[in-house]
Structure formats: C-alpha cells, structure tokens
Design a protein around this motif. Structure first.
Motif, PDB file in Angstrom:
ATOM      1  N   GLN A 137      23.080 -65.561  -1.126  1.00 38.62           N
ATOM      2  CA  GLN A 137      22.870 -64.255  -0.498  1.00 38.62           C
ATOM      3  C   GLN A 137      23.846 -64.050   0.649  1.00 38.62           C
ATOM      4  O   GLN A 137      24.374 -62.948   0.839  1.00 38.62           O
ATOM      5  CB  GLN A 137      21.429 -64.122  -0.010  1.00 38.62           C
ATOM      6  CG  GLN A 137      20.434 -63.988  -1.136  1.00 38.62           C
ATOM      7  CD  GLN A 137      19.008 -63.841  -0.616  1.00 38.62           C
ATOM      8  OE1 GLN A 137      18.709 -64.116   0.545  1.00 38.62           O
ATOM      9  NE2 GLN A 137      18.124 -63.408  -1.488  1.00 38.62           N
ATOM     10  N   ALA A 138      24.088 -65.097   1.428  1.00 38.95           N
ATOM     11  CA  ALA A 138      25.034 -64.991   2.541  1.00 38.95           C
ATOM     12  C   ALA A 138      26.457 -64.772   2.026  1.00 38.95           C
ATOM     13  O   ALA A 138      27.211 -63.988   2.604  1.00 38.95           O
ATOM     14  CB  ALA A 138      24.969 -66.238   3.416  1.00 38.95           C
ATOM     15  N   MET A 192      23.479 -65.984   9.565  1.00 36.33           N
ATOM     16  CA  MET A 192      23.406 -64.594   9.125  1.00 36.33           C
ATOM     17  C   MET A 192      21.949 -64.283   8.802  1.00 36.33           C
ATOM     18  O   MET A 192      21.497 -64.518   7.689  1.00 36.33           O
ATOM     19  CB  MET A 192      24.294 -64.381   7.894  1.00 36.33           C
ATOM     20  CG  MET A 192      25.767 -64.536   8.173  1.00 36.33           C
ATOM     21  SD  MET A 192      26.762 -64.369   6.678  1.00 36.33           S
ATOM     22  CE  MET A 192      26.461 -62.660   6.253  1.00 36.33           C
ATOM     23  N   SER A 193      21.246 -63.779   9.801  1.00 37.71           N
ATOM     24  CA  SER A 193      19.835 -63.450   9.618  1.00 37.71           C
ATOM     25  C   SER A 193      19.440 -62.372  10.604  1.00 37.71           C
ATOM     26  O   SER A 193      19.782 -62.454  11.789  1.00 37.71           O
ATOM     27  CB  SER A 193      18.962 -64.692   9.842  1.00 37.71           C
ATOM     28  OG  SER A 193      17.594 -64.345   9.833  1.00 37.71           O
ATOM     29  N   GLY A 250      23.505 -68.724   5.688  1.00 39.49           N
ATOM     30  CA  GLY A 250      22.394 -67.799   5.526  1.00 39.49           C
ATOM     31  C   GLY A 250      21.151 -68.457   6.109  1.00 39.49           C
ATOM     32  O   GLY A 250      21.120 -69.670   6.347  1.00 39.49           O
ATOM     33  N   ARG A 251      20.107 -67.675   6.341  1.00 39.26           N
ATOM     34  CA  ARG A 251      18.901 -68.197   6.980  1.00 39.26           C
ATOM     35  C   ARG A 251      18.248 -69.324   6.194  1.00 39.26           C
ATOM     36  O   ARG A 251      17.903 -70.364   6.762  1.00 39.26           O
ATOM     37  CB  ARG A 251      17.883 -67.079   7.214  1.00 39.26           C
ATOM     38  CG  ARG A 251      16.630 -67.585   7.948  1.00 39.26           C
ATOM     39  CD  ARG A 251      15.478 -66.610   7.894  1.00 39.26           C
ATOM     40  NE  ARG A 251      15.181 -66.105   6.575  1.00 39.26           N
ATOM     41  CZ  ARG A 251      14.480 -66.782   5.636  1.00 39.26           C
ATOM     42  NH1 ARG A 251      14.017 -67.975   5.890  1.00 39.26           N
ATOM     43  NH2 ARG A 251      14.250 -66.239   4.469  1.00 39.26           N
ATOM     44  N   LEU A 261      31.857 -70.685   5.757  1.00 41.68           N
ATOM     45  CA  LEU A 261      30.560 -70.301   5.239  1.00 41.68           C
ATOM     46  C   LEU A 261      30.230 -71.328   4.161  1.00 41.68           C
ATOM     47  O   LEU A 261      30.881 -71.376   3.126  1.00 41.68           O
ATOM     48  CB  LEU A 261      30.611 -68.891   4.642  1.00 41.68           C
ATOM     49  CG  LEU A 261      29.373 -68.383   3.907  1.00 41.68           C
ATOM     50  CD1 LEU A 261      28.159 -68.372   4.804  1.00 41.68           C
ATOM     51  CD2 LEU A 261      29.628 -67.001   3.337  1.00 41.68           C
ATOM     52  N   GLY A 313      24.590 -70.704   0.729  1.00 40.78           N
ATOM     53  CA  GLY A 313      23.762 -69.533   0.539  1.00 40.78           C
ATOM     54  C   GLY A 313      24.421 -68.466  -0.298  1.00 40.78           C
ATOM     55  O   GLY A 313      25.422 -67.888   0.119  1.00 40.78           O
TER      56      GLY A 313
END
Length: 186
Positions: free
Chosen positions: A124-125, A83-84, A49-50, A119, A122
């Motif tokens: 959220q990710a 992922m952003s 995630g960002r 992954l 994150g």
C-alpha cells in the motif's frame, strides 16, 4: 536533492507476501545479507507503511545474532518515517509519523541534503508513493518463486509510469535485482 527508492522482495508473479501473509519464501542468504548491509550503509533514512512499520518495530529493537551487526545498528540509528494518517506516537527509536500530508512531508525530506531514502516495505505504501509522485526509483528483488496469491506489490490506482532499466544484478540464488528509474528521474 535526495532520491526516494523502493527496495522490495517480490515473487515472479508479483506478490510480496504469500497467501498466509508470510515472507519465508524469499531468499535471505549471506550474499543477500551483505547486499542489505550495503544498502543500509548507503542511505540516510527509511520509509514504511504503517502495517510494515508496526511489524518491524516489534522485531528490530530486540533482533539478535540472526541479523548482521550492521543491520542491527543501522535499523536502530537511521530515521524511520511512517506513511500513516492514523499513527501518532511511535516507540521505535528515531521514528517519525509523516502525518496527514505524506506527499508534502516526503518532498520536504527529499529536498534536504544527504543520501537517499529507502521505502522498504508495504504494498500500500509503494502504491501510495507512486500515486503521490514521490518515488524516483524501483529496486525490485525478483525471487525465483511463484506464489499463486498473496499481497500484490502494487494494488489500486496510480498514474501510468515510464520506467527505464538502469541496472540488473543476479544473485547466486537465482534472484534478480532490477533497478528502474521512474520517468527518467536521475
């Protein structure tokens, strides 16, 4: 077809950071470092995630002797996908924002020949990857800690998922690495 798996440290009560946002409660002994060396050698790319990407991009390019030479090398050379929808430019070597349609970008990456994609960070990710239907496997490193608050591993809505436990590894620290296949994708 490559598989996308989530590999993340989590407390017994389901948090990936403590209330202050720290991760120093998780174990990181030599046995775990060896495990992470093996994970990094077994994959062809990493997804973040960002927020996690920005934190890691500030650390890894100048990481020193506190991490293994395998980790320094692989964190530099492996492709890093972010992922952003807002991040456009990256300075960390071999980094690639996934843009406005991360689901399509991740599905395209999974169709390529090669080894799996991890992954790593994150909440959220992780939640987004489940919601988008691109995650194939969960590797939850359950640490023997109760945090009582912090950042939850999953937050938000996502479709109900059936999981199948495919492997468990116990570390000397008492942590358990549970691997779950999502919806029988194997």
């Amino acid at each position: 077809m490559r598989r996308l798996f989530l590999h993340i440290n989590v407390s017994i009560d389901g948090y990936i950071t403590d209330p202050a946002g720290d991760i120093d409660w998780r174990f990181a002994d030599e046995e775990f470092q060896t495990h992470m060396d093996g994970v990094l050698e077994s994959i062809d790319g990493m997804v973040f995630g960002r927020t996690s990407f920005e934190q890691l991009a500030a650390y890894w390019p100048t990481a020193g002797e506190e991490v293994s030479s395998t980790q320094r090398r692989r964190m530099h050379e492996l492709p890093k996908y972010v992922m952003s929808r807002t991040l456009r430019d990256t300075e960390w070597h071999n980094s690639h924002p996934l843009g406005d349609d991360p689901a399509t970008a991740l599905k395209d990456l999974k169709r390529r020949d090669g080894r799996g994609l991890a992954l790593f960070a994150g909440g959220q990710a992780a939640t987004a990857a489940i919601r988008l239907g691109v995650l194939d496997e969960l590797r939850l490193l359950i640490n023997p800690a109760l945090l009582g608050g912090g950042t939850p591993l999953f937050n938000g809505t996502y479709p109900q998922q059936d999981l199948r436990l495919t492997d468990t590894r116990r570390f000397t620290s008492g942590a358990l690495l549970n691997t779950y296949d999502i919806n029988g994708r194997h």
